[in-house]
Design an enzyme around this catalytic site. Structure first.
Site, short mmCIF file in Angstrom:
data_model
loop_
_atom_site.label_atom_id
_atom_site.label_comp_id
_atom_site.label_asym_id
_atom_site.label_seq_id
_atom_site.Cartn_x
_atom_site.Cartn_y
_atom_site.Cartn_z
N GLU A 177 -7.28 0.37 -4.65
CA GLU A 177 -7.32 0.28 -3.19
C GLU A 177 -8.65 -0.26 -2.65
O GLU A 177 -8.64 -1.15 -1.80
CB GLU A 177 -7.00 1.66 -2.58
CG GLU A 177 -5.51 1.98 -2.71
CD GLU A 177 -5.18 3.46 -2.58
OE1 GLU A 177 -6.06 4.24 -2.18
OE2 GLU A 177 -4.03 3.83 -2.87
N LYS A 221 2.47 11.18 -3.57
CA LYS A 221 1.43 10.49 -4.33
C LYS A 221 0.50 11.48 -5.03
O LYS A 221 -0.03 11.19 -6.10
CB LYS A 221 0.63 9.62 -3.36
CG LYS A 221 -0.31 8.64 -4.02
CD LYS A 221 -0.90 7.73 -2.96
CE LYS A 221 -1.91 6.77 -3.51
NZ LYS A 221 -2.42 5.90 -2.43
N ASP A 274 0.88 -1.17 0.00
CA ASP A 274 0.00 0.00 0.00
C ASP A 274 0.91 1.21 0.00
O ASP A 274 1.55 1.54 1.00
CB ASP A 274 -0.88 -0.03 1.26
CG ASP A 274 -1.72 1.25 1.43
OD1 ASP A 274 -1.66 2.13 0.54
OD2 ASP A 274 -2.41 1.37 2.45
N ASP A 299 -12.89 5.45 2.49
CA ASP A 299 -11.46 5.52 2.82
C ASP A 299 -11.08 6.94 3.23
O ASP A 299 -10.95 7.83 2.39
CB ASP A 299 -10.65 5.06 1.60
CG ASP A 299 -9.14 5.04 1.86
OD1 ASP A 299 -8.69 5.60 2.89
OD2 ASP A 299 -8.41 4.48 1.02
P1 ADP Z 1 -3.05 7.39 3.92
O1 ADP Z 1 -3.98 6.40 3.31
O2 ADP Z 1 -3.36 8.81 3.51
O3 ADP Z 1 -1.62 7.05 3.72
P2 ADP Z 1 -3.64 6.39 6.64
O4 ADP Z 1 -4.72 5.48 6.26
O5 ADP Z 1 -2.39 5.79 7.15
O6 ADP Z 1 -3.30 7.46 5.52
O7 ADP Z 1 -4.25 7.39 7.74
C1 ADP Z 1 -3.47 8.34 8.39
C2 ADP Z 1 -4.38 9.20 9.23
O8 ADP Z 1 -5.06 8.40 10.22
C3 ADP Z 1 -3.64 10.29 9.99
O9 ADP Z 1 -4.32 11.52 9.89
C4 ADP Z 1 -3.69 9.77 11.44
O10 ADP Z 1 -3.68 10.84 12.37
C5 ADP Z 1 -5.02 9.07 11.46
N1 ADP Z 1 -5.16 8.10 12.54
C6 ADP Z 1 -4.37 7.03 12.78
N2 ADP Z 1 -4.79 6.38 13.89
C7 ADP Z 1 -5.87 7.06 14.35
C8 ADP Z 1 -6.76 6.88 15.46
N3 ADP Z 1 -6.60 5.89 16.34
N4 ADP Z 1 -7.76 7.77 15.63
C9 ADP Z 1 -7.92 8.78 14.76
N5 ADP Z 1 -7.13 9.01 13.71
C10 ADP Z 1 -6.11 8.15 13.50
MG MG Z 2 -4.64 4.86 2.30
#
Ligand code: ADP
Ligand code: MG
Length: 620
Positions: free
Chosen positions: A187, A87, A23, A211
């Site tokens: 995705e 990205k 991913d 998502d």
């Molecule tokens: P991406 O797909 O954009 O790479 P992610 O799916 O990894 O991102 O999500 C990252 C986001 O999720 C960040 O804004 C992070 O602060 C938030 N996040 C991660 N864990 C938690 C949680 N337990 N509660 C709320 N927000 C969270």
């Molecule tokens: Mg993502």
């Protein structure tokens, strides 16, 4: 009925080497595999239990590259040397992103607004493909370290709305990182796979994948049937995510502490520390009811209720996108069978509840939302590795499918990247009077001449009743079914004679071969256009000579001596040109012959000839 065994798809691979699922996220990236013992998808973990690699690249004084948490540390102190959200730039020109240029704290080159963006770091320039390749290389190295085996093949996920250029850029990044990218997977498709959806052939389901990541929001509506994922609609906001939640909290705290924007701008470190504390608060409030932390000797606290008040408008915006996606898919929420939650920000209880209320159903959230895409990529990788033989997940045709027409030209019926199942048909006619059979040769590939493509099958349609050239109507139809099996049918419509052939998956092209064929078609594009034009002129010339000859012999009585001798001379001249002259010379010859015959042809033209002169024809 003849049967020839050929795989229309890329086919499954026989070797058992581990293929990883990646991913490649805007905020975080990670790798998953199918555990060889448990056969369950698992995310790769470092010793310290860390799974997510922040998608951030930092360049040091000497140009040395660091990726992940190490790089994240430099976000505030060295913004010009620390690249995040690459990205967002994949396959984009400066014009595409100029409205959001303030978002990027590093230098995005804008001198050529039309061409693909470059990022300047010191004296060096990097493309988004190169920057992504640094992240992928880091993931590859970590995976090799954890698995203690070389990792050379991968499945990489991309958003469903990524266009061809963005997908190709992602593939290229993989290649640069030393990875053979076997498949680019959507995705939302991966997330559904992680929940086991689509693994059962009989299953027909409509799925909404919600998502919400760090900086982006995507909603996709998918339909699965026969193991095929079809994207019915996508919607979202490429500048809305968990980072915006953090920003709301920072705003709130700043106001409370009497800090204005100016002061925050002056004290970049303070702003950044507040941002980190805000994220910490948000994450903690997903589980607890209140939070207290300290920055610069000052205490900041927040309750879950307060957080929900702050982010409610943002969450509402995502629901607006869901509504749009539903109307684009022409569905009401009652048609949705499953709702899958993806992205770290869906851990926020208010998000979960709001989404569940909107779709009026409980949502799938048992898997880690920030891991679910990688887990699904691993499932897909495993299928490609041939470990799950019953399944051949193909959703598109990797190469164009077509038949050979006059002069050895490729006539495409089903273009590459068509969704399957897929169907197409076209009418052809004969080239000679009384032609009783027609050869249908089926090819796969992107080149203009069939000799450069791959022959899949061939058969004869026989028993066409004697008719003047151009009169028979032969309908050739292609059907690629859900299994990737191509059936080619040819039917002469006036007489009803028909014949068909099934082209069955048995052995496949590897992705590398498909890629080579695509690359070839690009490198030879100019030359192909040239050859196609020449062949078309040659074919037209041959047909014109044929029909004119027939016309003259049939209508001798109505023509003058002079007309006949002049036409004959022009025909001979044109015939001499066919084998060696240029396209323009042949066309001039055609024009000349047409000029000569036009006056009397207009006098006498009968319908059959009119028909013979147009339309594509196939030799006996
Ligand atoms: P991406 O797909 O954009 O790479 P992610 O799916 O990894 O991102 O999500 C990252 C986001 O999720 C960040 O804004 C992070 O602060 C938030 N996040 C991660 N864990 C938690 C949680 N337990 N509660 C709320 N927000 C969270
Ligand atoms: Mg993502």
């Amino acid at each position: 009925m003849a049967k020839i065994g050929i795989n229309i798809a890329t086919g499954s691979l026989q070797q058992n080497e581990m293929i990883v699922g990646i991913d490649l996220g805007t905020t975080n990236s990670l790798v998953a595999i199918i555990h060889p013992d448990t056969r369950q998808p698992v995310v790769l973990k470092e010793h310290d239990g860390v799974t997510l690699v922040p998608s951030i690249v930092h360049f040091g004084e000497q140009g040395q590259v660091t990726v992940g948490n190490e790089a994240k540390k430099f976000l505030v102190t060295e913004p010009q040397h620390t690249i995040f959200s690459v990205k967002r730039l994949m396959g984009k020109s400066y014009n595409d992103i100029k409205d959001h240029s303030v978002f990027f704290s590093y230098k995005v080159i804008d001198d050529n607004k039309e061409s693909l963006v470059k990022i300047q770091v010191g004296a060096a320039f990097y493309s988004p493909v190169e920057l992504s390749s640094f992240i992928l290389k880091e993931l590859k190295t970590r995976a090799e370290h954890i698995l203690k085996t070389p990792v050379t093949r991968a499945v990489i996920t991309v958003p469903a709305y990524f266009n061809d250029a963005q997908r190709q850029a992602t593939r290229d990044a993989g290649k640069l990182a030393g990875l053979d990218v076997l498949r680019i997977v959507n995705e939302p498709t991966a997330a559904s796979l992680a929940y086991g959806m689509g693994l059962n052939r009989e299953e027909v389901k409509t799925i909404a994948v919600y998502d919400l990541g760090g900086g982006t929001f995507d909603i996709s509506v998918l339909r699965i049937s026969n193991g095929i994922f079809e994207v019915l609609s996508t919607n979202g906001d490429t500048y809305l995510g968990g980072d915006d939640f953090d920003r709301e909290v920072v705003k709130y705290w700043s106001k409370e502490a009497g800090l204005n924007d100016e002061e925050l701008k002056m004290h970049k470190n303070l702003a950044q520390e507040l941002r980190l504390l805000a994220e910490e608060a948000k994450i903690q409030l997903s589980n607890l009811d209140s939070f207290t932390g300290v920055v610069a000797g000052q205490e900041f606290s927040l309750t879950r209720e307060q957080l929900e008040e702050l982010i409610r408008p943002l969450v509402e915006r995502t629901i607006e996108c869901c509504r749009n996606a539903m109307s684009d898919a022409e569905l009401t929420v009652s048609a949705i069978d499953e709702v899958v939650m993806v992205g770290g920000s869906t851990r926020v209880p208010l998000v979960k509840k709001t989404v569940s209320d909107f779709f009026a159903k409980s949502v799938h959230d048992s898997l880690n939302p920030d891991e679910v895409v990688a887990l699904g990529a691993a499932v897909q990788a495993d299928i490609l590795a041939g470990n799950n033989k019953e399944l051949l997940l193909l959703d598109i045709t990797p190469l164009s499918l077509g038949i050979e027409t006059m002069g050895g030209l490729m006539d495409v019926l089903i273009p590459r990247n068509s969704k399957i199942p897929s169907q197409a048909g076209r009418q052809y006619t004969t080239q000679k009077d009384g032609q009783g059979s027609m050869r249908i040769s089926v090819f796969q590939g992107e080149r203009d001449l069939v000799k450069d493509n791959r022959k899949l099958a061939e058969f004869n349609l026989t028993g066409i009743p004697g008719m003047p050239a151009g009169l028979p109507k032969v309908e050739v139809s292609f059907l690629v079914n859900a299994d990737g099996i191509l059936t080619v049918k040819a039917k002469e419509l006036r007489s009803g004679v028909e014949q068909s052939i099934e082209v069955k998956p048995q052995y496949g092209l590897t992705d590398a071969e498909v890629e080579k064929m695509l690359m070839d078609s690009i490198t030879h594009a100019k030359e192909d256009i040239h050859v196609r034009a020449l062949v078309e002129a040659q074919t037209e010339a041959r047909q014109l000579i044929d029909t004119t000859g027939q016309f003259i012999s049939r209508n001798k009585a109505f023509l003058t001596e002079e007309e006949i001798s002049q036409t004959q001379a022009a025909m001979d001249q044109l015939a001499a040109l066919i084998s060696h002259a240029s396209k323009d010379q042949i066309q001039a010859g055609i024009e000349k012959l047409n000029e000569l015959s036009r006056p009397y042809a207009e006098r006498l033209m009968d319908q059959a000839i009119g028909k013979a002169m147009k339309g594509k024809s196939i030799t006996e």
